[in-house]
Structure formats: C-alpha cells, structure tokens
Design an enzyme around this catalytic site. Structure first.
Site, mmCIF file in Angstrom:
data_model
loop_
_atom_site.group_PDB
_atom_site.id
_atom_site.type_symbol
_atom_site.label_atom_id
_atom_site.label_comp_id
_atom_site.label_asym_id
_atom_site.label_seq_id
_atom_site.Cartn_x
_atom_site.Cartn_y
_atom_site.Cartn_z
ATOM 1 N N GLY A 27 0.767 -1.239 0.000
ATOM 2 C CA GLY A 27 0.000 0.000 0.000
ATOM 3 C C GLY A 27 0.797 1.288 0.000
ATOM 4 N N ARG B 114 4.037 -2.590 -5.274
ATOM 5 C CA ARG B 114 4.235 -1.384 -6.078
ATOM 6 C C ARG B 114 5.490 -0.620 -5.665
ATOM 7 N NH1 ARG B 114 -0.174 0.744 -8.223
ATOM 8 N NH2 ARG B 114 -1.348 -0.309 -6.594
ATOM 9 N N ARG C 8 -3.392 -0.489 -16.389
ATOM 10 C CA ARG C 8 -3.789 0.478 -15.360
ATOM 11 C C ARG C 8 -4.486 1.728 -15.914
ATOM 12 N NH1 ARG C 8 -0.957 2.845 -12.255
ATOM 13 N NH2 ARG C 8 -2.115 2.542 -10.356
ATOM 14 N N TYR D 42 -8.096 1.989 -14.312
ATOM 15 C CA TYR D 42 -8.311 2.973 -13.245
ATOM 16 C C TYR D 42 -8.206 4.414 -13.734
ATOM 17 C CZ TYR D 42 -6.369 -1.010 -10.495
ATOM 18 O OH TYR D 42 -6.069 -2.220 -9.952
ATOM 19 N N CYS E 23 -9.654 -3.057 -29.646
ATOM 20 C CA CYS E 23 -11.004 -2.616 -30.004
ATOM 21 C C CYS E 23 -11.761 -2.243 -28.729
ATOM 22 C CB CYS E 23 -11.730 -3.722 -30.748
ATOM 23 S SG CYS E 23 -10.827 -4.279 -32.181
HETATM 24 C C1 LIG Z 1 -1.683 -6.538 -3.756
HETATM 25 C C2 LIG Z 1 -1.276 -6.924 -2.390
HETATM 26 C C3 LIG Z 1 -0.104 -6.413 -1.833
HETATM 27 C C4 LIG Z 1 0.781 -5.421 -2.550
HETATM 28 O O1 LIG Z 1 0.133 -4.211 -2.720
HETATM 29 P P1 LIG Z 1 0.920 -2.937 -3.287
HETATM 30 O O2 LIG Z 1 -0.142 -1.891 -3.375
HETATM 31 O O3 LIG Z 1 1.462 -3.334 -4.606
HETATM 32 O O4 LIG Z 1 1.982 -2.596 -2.317
HETATM 33 C C5 LIG Z 1 0.251 -6.849 -0.583
HETATM 34 N N1 LIG Z 1 -0.506 -7.737 0.114
HETATM 35 C C6 LIG Z 1 -1.649 -8.228 -0.383
HETATM 36 C C7 LIG Z 1 -2.435 -9.199 0.409
HETATM 37 C C8 LIG Z 1 -2.085 -7.843 -1.647
HETATM 38 O O5 LIG Z 1 -3.222 -8.327 -2.136
#
Ligand SMILES: *Cc1c(COP(=O)(O)O)cnc(C)c1O
Length: 413
Positions: free
Chosen positions: A231, A274, A309, A313, A340
C-alpha cells in the site's frame, strides 16, 4: 523530471533483438530501494519484506529480492508454485489469499508457508484440510471498517472491501485456532493501495499494534508479527513526491515503542509490491501512426494488454519521448493502443514534444502491476521482459509470447 530506464540509443540497439513493445527493469534501482527499506526497518528484530509476487511475477526479479533477504507474498496456487520453482519455501512465503480453494491451502501447508486467513469461516476450513493439525503460527487479516486512508480508488473503502475480518471475529478466530493447537499469531491488514505521503504505514501500524496488544490481553494470544502489508505508493506524476521510507520507518518505530512498552515484542512484516518495483520498470513502445479527427492521436505498438492500469483505473503514467527529453511539450495527444476498446489509451490530452513515426516512448512506472496484469484480448500477445543489470548489460528475463502460446490452450477439432 522522470528518468527513463534506457536512452534512445540503448532502445534502438535493443529493438534489433527484442522488438517493441517490451518491459524493461532497472536492477540498480530495485536493489538500492530494497536495501533502503531493509535498513530503515533494521531497528525491528526479524523485520521482513515479503514481496507481493502478483506485482511482478518474474523469477529473476524474485531472486534479486530474495537474495537481499526478502520473502514473498503469494495469493494463488501458481504463485506458490512459482516460489517453489525459485527455491523459495517455508516461512519465506506468506500466503495471503481470499476465496481460497482447498487445494491451494493444502499446497501452502505443504510448502510450510505462513497463511493469512481472510475470514473466520476459514479457520475450520483450513483445519479440515490440515487434518486438524494446523501450523504453529497463523496470521489473521483484519478489516477495521474505518476509512482513514488517502487512496481508495484501487481497493475501495474498508467498509466496502471484501477483505479481512471484524474485530469480534478476530477474537473468535484466535480462540478457535488455539483450540486447534496454534501457538503464535500474525495480525495483518491492507486497507488502501498506492498511498503517497508518509502517513499510511504509521497510522496503520498504530491501529494494528494497539489491536494486537488488546487481543493479547483479551485472549492470551502470542503475536509473532504484525504485517503492515502493501500500500505504500509511488510518484506516478512528476510532481508527486516519493514516500520517504526512512521517515516512515522511524514513525512506525515510535508507534511501536509507545505501544509495546513491556515484554510483547512482535516483529514486523511488510508485503510491498508497487513500492518495490513500480518506479523501476518502463514499457517501451514505438509510435506507429498518427490520426487527426476531433483530437490528435498517436498510435503505438503497445496496448492495454501490456499495461492495463490507465484503461482500468484511469491511472496516470508519465511518458518520455526518448531522444526528445529536452524538447518542449507543444502538442496535445491521446496516446493509444490498438485494442477494439476505446479505453485503450495510455494518455489522454497529454502535452508531448511533436512526435514522429518511429519515435520510441518510455511509459514510466510500469514495474509493478504492469506486465503482471497483461492479457490476450484481441489476440494480443504478452511482451518480453528485460533487465538492465547493474553492469549495464541487458538480459532477457522473459521471452515474448508467440502465436503458438496463444494457440496452446485451444482445441482444434
Ligand atoms: C496486492 C497486495 C499487496 C501489494 O500491494 P501494493 O499496493 O502493490 O503494495 C500486498 N498484500 C496483499 C495481500 C495484496 O493483495
């Protein structure tokens, strides 16, 4: 200004062997960033980053991170198999899945992975698969139902998100798991993705640390670790700032020391995807056509099947025209792929230097959730993945799909 992974000269040279589009990753960037994360959390005994495999499921990338001391976080059977093929097993794997089929839990148990349960009902489900003999340590995913984070575009707000269990369910899960013989626990939450600024981890850590301490007091459970999950965001836009991991880690430490002032000393895990890879990948693509109708379009040889992406999004990905880094951005383009689907646009109303056919574009920040979200719609094939190594050489780390790959699952009667 964002710096592309390769120059125009390198791109032209690479194109002779690897036609565009392709993804290319920067080993030096990946390693330095991972080392900074690990050293920033070195105050915490047993700290471990479990790279979210789904972000960039590539053996070479996974091994680079594993060699630096990272574990992996898997969400499916094939990701577990991928870890096993890379020689990564046991407690180096977190298995954080949801709506999990029985055979996937069985596989995770066999590998000795640390399993995060997404729901209370999975306690009995897992026990039935494990033949009543559960692992010593099981992790629980918490959904606090409270919206505190900045970015809910990708995950939805916690109240609307399908993940995790409530506070009451955590207590019940712990009691049941202890009856099954589980000795130690992990507490996990993932409440929002791509958070910029430095607040997300410290805030989440505060919530999880306090919750773990309360749960320990209520149930007597021993917490082996707190998993802050993924996150942490990345600066997709040139004006965005990169989260400052040393500052974040220091603020997490202050939360830790204010909550865990006694004997309770759980370690910390993270599951960043990420943040570990995103900025260190570019999608390299060539301008094929122009079209002027009501807007000005630049058509490229990549499409949303190589990077979903923007289509999914409306995500911003910065674009550099290789060789025109210093040219003024004077023309407004929609940069589009050939699907398409009218959402197959890497950029909408983007000011760029005047383009020529054959110009090579670097689409930035595609190192995570880029190639990985690829698909075969319209018969488009997944591209190659390349690695720019620390010594400046380039290595193929996944070949491009061929029509034979596309036909492989079809049945021609
Ligand atoms: C997708 C995910 C992550 C990684 O999320 P990022 O936003 O790429 O850091 C970590 N743990 C779980 C359980 C996930 O589903």
């Amino acid at each position: 200004m964002k710096k592309p992974v390769i120059t125009k000269e390198q791109a032209l040279e690479l194109k002779k062997t690897y036609p565009t589009p392709f993804h290319i990753y920067d080993e030096k960037g990946i390693v330095e960033n991972a080392e900074e994360l690990i050293s920033s959390f070195s105050w915490c005994k047993g700290f471990k980053e479990h790279f979210a495999v789904k972000a960039t499921p590539n053996p070479t990338i996974m091994k680079i991170l594993h060699n630096l001391g990272c574990g992996m976080d898997c969400s499916s059977m094939t990701e577990l198999m991928l870890c096993e093929k890379c020689g990564i097993t046991g407690d180096d794997i977190m298995f954080t899945s949801n709506e999990t089929p029985a055979e996937e839990y069985a596989y995770a148990l066999r590998l000795g992975a640390t399993i995060t349960l997404d729901d209370l009902t999975h306690v009995d489900f897992l026990a039935s698969i494990a033949g009543g003999k559960l692992p010593e340590c099981v992790s629980l995913r918490y959904n606090n139902g409270v919206n505190f984070a900045v970015n809910n575009q990708i995950m939805g707000t916690p109240q609307d998100a399908k993940y995790g269990m409530t506070r009451d369910q955590l207590v019940e899960a712990i009691r049941k798991l202890r009856d099954y013989g589980v000795k130690r626990f992990g507490l996990h939450a993932f409440l929002a993705s791509n958070n910029l600024g430095n607040d997300y981890y410290p805030t989440l850590a505060g919530i999880l640390f306090r919750t773990a301490k309360e749960l320990a007091a209520e149930t007597g459970a021993d917490f082996a670790f707190i998993n802050l999950s993924g996150g942490v965001g990345i600066p997709y836009r040139p004006e965005d700032e990169k989260p400052n991991i040393p500052v974040i880690a220091e603020r997490v430490r202050r939360e830790y020391e204010s909550v865990f002032d006694g004997d309770m000393k759980p370690s910390i895990r993270t599951e960043l995807g990420r943040y570990m890879l995103g900025p260190y990948g570019n999608l390299i693509t060539t301008v094929l056509h122009f079209k002027h109708i009501y807007k000005e379009y630049a058509g490229v040889d990549a499409c949303a099947a190589n990077l979903m992406r923007p289509a999914m999004y409306g995500a911003y990905h910065h674009i550099t025209v290789l060789g025109k880094e210093d040219a003024p951005a004077t023309v407004k383009y929609d940069v589009v792929g050939g699907l398409c689907e009218n959402n197959d646009k890497f950029a909408v109303d983007r000011m760029l230097p005047a383009l020529d056919i054959g110009d090579i574009l670097a689409i930035h920040d595609t190192g995570a959730h880029g190639f990985a979200m690829g698909y075969n719609y319209n018969g488009r094939l997944r591209s190659a993945e390349l690695l720019l190594r620390k010594d400046g050489t380039v290595k193929l780390i996944r070949r491009a799909e061929t029509p034979d790959d596309y036909f492989a699952t079809m049945i021609f009667d």
